[in-house]
Design a protein around this motif. Structure first.
Motif, mmCIF file in Angstrom:
data_model
loop_
_atom_site.group_PDB
_atom_site.id
_atom_site.type_symbol
_atom_site.label_atom_id
_atom_site.label_comp_id
_atom_site.label_asym_id
_atom_site.label_seq_id
_atom_site.Cartn_x
_atom_site.Cartn_y
_atom_site.Cartn_z
ATOM 1 N N VAL A 188 0.854 -1.178 0.000
ATOM 2 C CA VAL A 188 0.000 0.000 0.000
ATOM 3 C C VAL A 188 0.898 1.239 0.000
ATOM 4 N N LEU A 189 0.578 2.192 -0.861
ATOM 5 C CA LEU A 189 1.354 3.437 -0.921
ATOM 6 C C LEU A 189 0.505 4.556 -0.338
ATOM 7 N N LYS A 190 0.932 5.056 0.805
ATOM 8 C CA LYS A 190 0.155 6.127 1.444
ATOM 9 C C LYS A 190 0.664 7.488 0.980
ATOM 10 N N ILE A 191 -0.266 8.415 0.773
ATOM 11 C CA ILE A 191 0.105 9.783 0.417
ATOM 12 C C ILE A 191 0.897 10.389 1.584
ATOM 13 N N ALA A 192 2.086 10.879 1.303
ATOM 14 C CA ALA A 192 2.937 11.404 2.382
ATOM 15 C C ALA A 192 2.643 12.880 2.653
ATOM 16 N N MET A 193 2.247 13.569 1.606
ATOM 17 C CA MET A 193 2.018 15.002 1.739
ATOM 18 C C MET A 193 0.719 15.358 1.033
#
Ligand SMILES: [Zn+2]
Ligand SMILES: [Zn+2]
Length: 311
Positions: A300-305
């Motif tokens: 899963v790639l979470k939005i960092a910003m």
């Protein structure tokens, strides 16, 4: 989606741009007032002809190559010059229909907002409603080099395309179409459009139009996001690299642009080229609640910003 920041749209000059005007109620119905700081430029474009109060000149507005009749009018300002200059097309039903159909997002929003205000303030109140910045739409008014002839480019945030057009573009592939829409060079873009037109014998004018209209809005949205995030990938926080003298500004569409034709920033994520390639290669889908991309095989790639997607 909330919008508590005053996002001003970047001032990007395109070829021969006289002004970029945000779509409002009067633009849909009757015309627009020309800001005083543009008066001088307009006199130049019109071969030195300066309108005086009560003067009217017939003008031609070229929309998608189609000429529409309008008037350039001058109205006396009670406190003296500079007087009020307006482009008016109150009686041009055909042009008004084109504007209403193209700017259906603004029209729907303004209609509902005006109904709400009328209920709240009564039938005789002056209704003032403005489309929020995150889906503001525009017309780009450009000079042609011929006095009283102008281009008017329509810049809608969501293009209304037929199912055939959507299918044609979807068959060509989402990453491919996204890359064509992000093409900065007019020549290379024209080359791609011509190539697509050749392989789509039916409705090819409509396909080309969808691409042109989507690219215009995406160009603005992409620069706005670039400014907001300092050209940094929302996933890894890495700043984009310079390429051929310009920042690599990649935007990924959450709902595919080939089917949604939606270029509002609420449908865009700013990513680096590496992450963009990854999102497409592994069919990631976006979850708006957790602000993360998930793929059947990958992590899963979470939005960092995030400054524009959160609720
Ligand atoms: Zn993408
Ligand atoms: Zn990245």
């Amino acid at each position: 989606m909330t919008c508590d920041t005053d996002w001003s749209w970047p001032q990007i000059a395109t070829l021969n741009l006289i002004m970029r005007k945000r779509v409002d109620w009067s633009l849909l119905r009757s015309g627009w007032t020309i800001p005083v700081d543009i008066h001088e430029r307009l006199v130049d474009e019109n071969d030195g002809v300066e309108l005086q109060p009560k003067d009217k000149r017939h003008v031609v507005l070229l929309v998608d190559g189609h000429p529409f009749d309008a008037m350039l009018t001058c109205i006396r300002r009670p406190q003296g010059p500079p007087h009020i200059l307006q482009i008016r097309y109150d009686t041009n039903q055909e042009l008004r229909q084109v504007l209403e159909a193209t700017f259906w997002t603004s029209r729907k929003y303004l209609q509902l907002e005006r109904e709400r205000l009328r209920r709240e303030l009564g039938p005789n109140a002056k209704l003032y409603a403005e489309v929020p910045p995150h889906f503001a739409e525009f017309v780009e008014w450009r000079a042609t080099g011929i006095p009283f002839y102008y281009h008017v480019d329509l810049v809608p945030c969501r293009f209304r395309a037929s199912d055939i057009v959507k299918q044609t573009l979807a068959n060509l592939g989402e990453p491919h179409i996204e890359a064509i829409l992000a093409e900065e060079s007019e020549n290379r873009f024209a080359y791609w459009v011509a190539a697509i037109e050749r392989i789509t014998p039916e409705d090819n004018a409509e396909v080309a139009r969808a691409l042109r209209y989507c690219r215009r809005y995406l160009g603005l949205a992409q620069r706005l996001l670039g400014q907001m995030y300092g050209h940094t990938c929302q996933l890894c926080g890495r700043q984009a690299q310079y390429s051929a003298g310009s920042m690599v500004n990649t935007t990924h569409h959450i709902d595919p642009v080939t089917t949604s034709m939606d270029n509002r920033i609420s449908n865009l994520v700013l990513v680096c080229p590496t992450h963009h390639a990854m999102l497409h290669a592994h069919n990631f889908t976006f979850d708006r609640t957790s602000l993360s991309f998930a793929s059947p095989k990958m992590c899963v790639l979470k939005i960092a910003m995030d400054k524009h997607l959160g609720s």
